[in-house]
Motif scaffolding. Structure first.
Motif, PDB file in Angstrom:
ATOM      1  N   GLY A 184      -6.045 -33.251 -17.326  1.00 51.29           N
ATOM      2  CA  GLY A 184      -7.394 -33.713 -17.027  1.00 51.29           C
ATOM      3  C   GLY A 184      -8.325 -33.370 -18.173  1.00 51.29           C
ATOM      4  O   GLY A 184      -9.176 -34.158 -18.574  1.00 51.29           O
ATOM      5  N   ILE A 185      -8.140 -32.159 -18.712  1.00 48.47           N
ATOM      6  CA  ILE A 185      -8.858 -31.675 -19.888  1.00 48.47           C
ATOM      7  C   ILE A 185      -7.872 -31.579 -21.045  1.00 48.47           C
ATOM      8  O   ILE A 185      -6.693 -31.312 -20.849  1.00 48.47           O
ATOM      9  CB  ILE A 185      -9.484 -30.297 -19.591  1.00 48.47           C
ATOM     10  CG1 ILE A 185     -10.545 -30.408 -18.489  1.00 48.47           C
ATOM     11  CG2 ILE A 185     -10.083 -29.664 -20.841  1.00 48.47           C
ATOM     12  CD1 ILE A 185     -11.744 -31.264 -18.838  1.00 48.47           C
ATOM     13  N   ALA A 186      -8.356 -31.808 -22.256  1.00 44.17           N
ATOM     14  CA  ALA A 186      -7.513 -31.654 -23.452  1.00 44.17           C
ATOM     15  C   ALA A 186      -7.691 -30.245 -24.000  1.00 44.17           C
ATOM     16  O   ALA A 186      -8.817 -29.762 -24.128  1.00 44.17           O
ATOM     17  CB  ALA A 186      -7.899 -32.677 -24.515  1.00 44.17           C
ATOM     18  N   ASN A 187      -6.577 -29.583 -24.287  1.00 41.67           N
ATOM     19  CA  ASN A 187      -6.670 -28.275 -24.919  1.00 41.67           C
ATOM     20  C   ASN A 187      -5.639 -28.144 -26.018  1.00 41.67           C
ATOM     21  O   ASN A 187      -4.582 -28.788 -25.987  1.00 41.67           O
ATOM     22  CB  ASN A 187      -6.539 -27.140 -23.897  1.00 41.67           C
ATOM     23  CG  ASN A 187      -5.307 -27.264 -23.033  1.00 41.67           C
ATOM     24  OD1 ASN A 187      -4.194 -27.074 -23.500  1.00 41.67           O
ATOM     25  ND2 ASN A 187      -5.498 -27.571 -21.758  1.00 41.67           N
ATOM     26  N   ILE A 188      -5.963 -27.327 -27.011  1.00 42.90           N
ATOM     27  CA  ILE A 188      -5.073 -27.139 -28.145  1.00 42.90           C
ATOM     28  C   ILE A 188      -4.779 -25.658 -28.344  1.00 42.90           C
ATOM     29  O   ILE A 188      -5.609 -24.792 -28.069  1.00 42.90           O
ATOM     30  CB  ILE A 188      -5.647 -27.727 -29.455  1.00 42.90           C
ATOM     31  CG1 ILE A 188      -6.986 -27.077 -29.833  1.00 42.90           C
ATOM     32  CG2 ILE A 188      -5.786 -29.241 -29.358  1.00 42.90           C
ATOM     33  CD1 ILE A 188      -7.511 -27.506 -31.197  1.00 42.90           C
ATOM     34  N   THR A 189      -3.562 -25.389 -28.795  1.00 43.14           N
ATOM     35  CA  THR A 189      -3.159 -24.064 -29.262  1.00 43.14           C
ATOM     36  C   THR A 189      -2.798 -24.196 -30.730  1.00 43.14           C
ATOM     37  O   THR A 189      -1.964 -25.036 -31.089  1.00 43.14           O
ATOM     38  CB  THR A 189      -1.951 -23.527 -28.484  1.00 43.14           C
ATOM     39  OG1 THR A 189      -2.272 -23.462 -27.091  1.00 43.14           O
ATOM     40  CG2 THR A 189      -1.563 -22.137 -28.978  1.00 43.14           C
ATOM     41  N   VAL A 190      -3.427 -23.386 -31.572  1.00 40.13           N
ATOM     42  CA  VAL A 190      -3.216 -23.454 -33.017  1.00 40.13           C
ATOM     43  C   VAL A 190      -2.311 -22.293 -33.422  1.00 40.13           C
ATOM     44  O   VAL A 190      -2.637 -21.126 -33.193  1.00 40.13           O
ATOM     45  CB  VAL A 190      -4.555 -23.378 -33.773  1.00 40.13           C
ATOM     46  CG1 VAL A 190      -4.322 -23.516 -35.274  1.00 40.13           C
ATOM     47  CG2 VAL A 190      -5.505 -24.462 -33.268  1.00 40.13           C
ATOM     48  N   ILE A 191      -1.164 -22.635 -34.027  1.00 40.42           N
ATOM     49  CA  ILE A 191      -0.165 -21.642 -34.412  1.00 40.42           C
ATOM     50  C   ILE A 191       0.088 -21.792 -35.914  1.00 40.42           C
ATOM     51  O   ILE A 191       0.882 -22.637 -36.341  1.00 40.42           O
ATOM     52  CB  ILE A 191       1.147 -21.842 -33.627  1.00 40.42           C
ATOM     53  CG1 ILE A 191       0.858 -21.965 -32.122  1.00 40.42           C
ATOM     54  CG2 ILE A 191       2.122 -20.686 -33.895  1.00 40.42           C
ATOM     55  CD1 ILE A 191       2.021 -22.487 -31.318  1.00 40.42           C
ATOM     56  N   PRO A 192      -0.587 -21.008 -36.747  1.00 38.66           N
ATOM     57  CA  PRO A 192      -0.364 -21.113 -38.191  1.00 38.66           C
ATOM     58  C   PRO A 192       1.082 -20.796 -38.560  1.00 38.66           C
ATOM     59  O   PRO A 192       1.811 -20.156 -37.796  1.00 38.66           O
ATOM     60  CB  PRO A 192      -1.325 -20.063 -38.769  1.00 38.66           C
ATOM     61  CG  PRO A 192      -2.355 -19.843 -37.705  1.00 38.66           C
ATOM     62  CD  PRO A 192      -1.621 -20.023 -36.408  1.00 38.66           C
ATOM     63  N   ALA A 208      -9.598 -35.236 -21.309  1.00 42.77           N
ATOM     64  CA  ALA A 208      -8.409 -36.034 -21.644  1.00 42.77           C
ATOM     65  C   ALA A 208      -8.331 -37.161 -20.622  1.00 42.77           C
ATOM     66  O   ALA A 208      -8.981 -38.189 -20.761  1.00 42.77           O
ATOM     67  CB  ALA A 208      -7.156 -35.172 -21.665  1.00 42.77           C
ATOM     68  N   ASN A 209      -7.590 -36.945 -19.535  1.00 42.90           N
ATOM     69  CA  ASN A 209      -7.440 -38.015 -18.540  1.00 42.90           C
ATOM     70  C   ASN A 209      -8.563 -38.046 -17.505  1.00 42.90           C
ATOM     71  O   ASN A 209      -8.705 -39.029 -16.780  1.00 42.90           O
ATOM     72  CB  ASN A 209      -6.104 -37.843 -17.794  1.00 42.90           C
ATOM     73  CG  ASN A 209      -4.927 -37.850 -18.720  1.00 42.90           C
ATOM     74  OD1 ASN A 209      -4.854 -38.652 -19.642  1.00 42.90           O
ATOM     75  ND2 ASN A 209      -3.980 -36.945 -18.493  1.00 42.90           N
ATOM     76  N   MET A 210      -9.345 -36.992 -17.416  1.00 36.26           N
ATOM     77  CA  MET A 210     -10.278 -36.858 -16.296  1.00 36.26           C
ATOM     78  C   MET A 210     -11.277 -38.006 -16.213  1.00 36.26           C
ATOM     79  O   MET A 210     -11.459 -38.620 -15.152  1.00 36.26           O
ATOM     80  CB  MET A 210     -11.003 -35.517 -16.393  1.00 36.26           C
ATOM     81  CG  MET A 210     -11.878 -35.217 -15.184  1.00 36.26           C
ATOM     82  SD  MET A 210     -12.578 -33.550 -15.274  1.00 36.26           S
ATOM     83  CE  MET A 210     -11.107 -32.570 -14.980  1.00 36.26           C
ATOM     84  N   LEU A 211     -11.939 -38.320 -17.326  1.00 36.35           N
ATOM     85  CA  LEU A 211     -12.925 -39.402 -17.297  1.00 36.35           C
ATOM     86  C   LEU A 211     -12.267 -40.757 -17.120  1.00 36.35           C
ATOM     87  O   LEU A 211     -12.759 -41.611 -16.373  1.00 36.35           O
ATOM     88  CB  LEU A 211     -13.749 -39.391 -18.587  1.00 36.35           C
ATOM     89  CG  LEU A 211     -14.605 -38.158 -18.864  1.00 36.35           C
ATOM     90  CD1 LEU A 211     -15.365 -38.340 -20.172  1.00 36.35           C
ATOM     91  CD2 LEU A 211     -15.561 -37.893 -17.714  1.00 36.35           C
ATOM     92  N   ILE A 212     -11.135 -40.955 -17.802  1.00 39.92           N
ATOM     93  CA  ILE A 212     -10.422 -42.235 -17.698  1.00 39.92           C
ATOM     94  C   ILE A 212     -10.000 -42.487 -16.264  1.00 39.92           C
ATOM     95  O   ILE A 212     -10.225 -43.568 -15.696  1.00 39.92           O
ATOM     96  CB  ILE A 212      -9.193 -42.245 -18.629  1.00 39.92           C
ATOM     97  CG1 ILE A 212      -9.611 -41.982 -20.076  1.00 39.92           C
ATOM     98  CG2 ILE A 212      -8.435 -43.566 -18.514  1.00 39.92           C
ATOM     99  CD1 ILE A 212      -8.441 -41.667 -20.999  1.00 39.92           C
TER     100      ILE A 212
END
Length: 445
Positions: A184-192, A208-212
């Motif tokens: 529903g929400i977009a989230n990211i994990t950054v792994i250098p 992410a999908n929530m509004l659509i």
């Protein structure tokens, strides 16, 4: 695991052994089980902060516990494994509230996962329901749930919690990676590349999908719950001024750690979006297309604003239900290609707005063209390269797109059972590592 969309209960079966840094985890199977329609309707009503009595909330908590228990037992039947062979259940529960710092946008406050005043004192809080004692009693399996409050108690956002699993799955000695989950929400994990756990950071980028999904349900009078293969969005036309206005969302500019949810991108936001569409004379499919493009542009904005200036990224690994949306994926590829290098990307700038050094605006001018049939094949959905970043599905690295979050909470439950912390303070902003969740022991078998 049931996410902010409340569309289904995802169940993963995992075999886990050992302890960090030699923790061994393998996904054995996974499945999804739909919510009964009336139960989903009630979940969304409560999550949208509609008035509810204490009695109704209590009933919903216990009813969800029964539903989650039934889902676990159904999954065992599908996996052909006896419940007595399962050592532990990790249940995220259903988020119905996640409160944060409020600032005005579209005429109302929005929340960023930080404390706002309550009875005269700053108070951060989160609430996931689905009574774990019921799950343990019905299944006969010890159950761990309610993971987020322990992180908030340490000054964190309580989200995201999946970075613990992302690091285990995706850290690499030479490749910098971003794990993108499109729920529903977009989230990211950054792994250098060659990162230590303390170097990992993560945050919610926006919707992410929530509004659509909300727009599709509105325009189809609930006959459709999501835009399968972006069929509706592909029939719409881009309205640059509308997309640029969406990209002015102040949440996008807030520095991480940050988190968001239905409290912000829920019913009131959608009502404002519908009014915005009418102002720009957008047809239904035009507005669905705008929300879809907004999802992708807000992700790239987050990458270019907060990630790429300090971290070299080689791969973008995508999971979640939105990984099946070809327009989101095409837009990600097109926009990343249009903004190579380590530029910080703003949402929409005018001559009167301050500009940061190295900033180029990303907005409607980077909207991808309409997709034809040839561009929606399974292969073309993922195997796209920008000048610097490869976009690929999580299944190529061993975990199917719809299984990662449920697999992650199995890992968190395992760590809690062994009294080990599993939040990532550099991701949530917590002051200290925390042992997450509460344990409901099953009766002796």
């Amino acid at each position: 695991m049931s996410g902010t969309s409340a569309d289904a209960i995802d169940v993963a079966l995992a075999r886990i052994s050992g302890a960090p840094p030699h923790l061994n985890a393998k996904l054995l199977n996974h499945t999804s089980i739909n919510f009964p329609p009336q139960l989903r309707k009630q979940i969304l009503r409560v999550a949208e902060q509609q008035p509810v009595s204490a009695g109704d909330l209590s009933q919903l908590n216990f009813r969800l516990g029964e539903t989650f228990a039934e889902a676990a037992l159904t999954a065992c039947r599908r996996f052909r494994i006896a419940p007595k062979k399962i050592a532990l259940i990790g249940s995220h529960g259903q988020t119905i509230f996640h409160q944060g710092r409020a600032i005005p946008y579209l005429g109302r406050p929005f929340h960023q996962g930080r404390a706002i005043p309550y009875l005269g004192r700053p108070t951060a809080s989160t609430l996931q329901i689905g009574e774990a004692s019921i799950i343990a009693a019905r299944t006969g399996i010890t159950t761990i749930a309610d993971f987020r409050p322990a992180d908030i108690a340490q000054g964190g956002q309580g989200a995201p919690l999946v970075p613990y699993a992302d690091y285990l799955l995706y850290h690499h000695p030479k490749l910098g990676r971003v794990s993108l989950n499109l729920g529903g929400i977009a989230n990211i994990t950054v792994i250098p590349a060659n990162a230590k756990p303390s170097q990992v950071f993560a945050f919610d980028t926006g919707p992410a999908n929530m509004l659509i999904d909300a727009l599709v349900a509105n325009f189809t009078h609930n006959r459709q719950r999501y835009d399968k293969d972006a069929r509706l969005a592909k029939q719409g036309s881009s309205i640059p001024a509308l997309i640029d206005e969406l990209m002015r969302d102040p949440y996008l500019k807030l520095a991480p750690p940050k988190s968001t949810g239905r409290e912000y991108y829920g019913r009131i936001y959608v009502e404002e979006l519908l009014r915005l569409g009418r102002r720009h004379k957008a047809k239904p499919n035009d507005l669905i297309r705008a929300a879809t493009i907004f999802t992708a542009l807000s992700i790239v904005d987050a990458l270019n604003r907060f990630v790429r200036p300090k971290t070299k990224i080689h791969q973008l690994i995508i999971s979640g239900g939105g990984a099946q949306n070809p327009l989101i994926l095409a837009q990600l590829a097109a926009t990343l290609s249009a903004s190579p290098g380590n530029q910080v990307v703003g949402a929409s700038f005018s001559a009167s707005q301050p500009r940061l050094a190295g900033v180029d605006p990303v907005g409607a001018q980077h909207a991808a063209p309409l997709l034809g049939k040839a561009s929606t094949s399974r292969k073309s959905r993922f195997l796209r390269r920008s000048t610097q970043i490869e976009i690929l599905p999580s299944r190529q690295l061993g975990v199917p797109e719809n299984a990662k979050e449920s697999f992650a909470f199995a890992l968190l439950a395992y760590e809690t059972f062994h009294r080990r912390p599993s939040n990532v303070p550099s991701a949530t902003g917590a002051r200290h590592p925390a042992i997450l969740g509460k344990i409901s022991y099953a009766s002796s078998r």
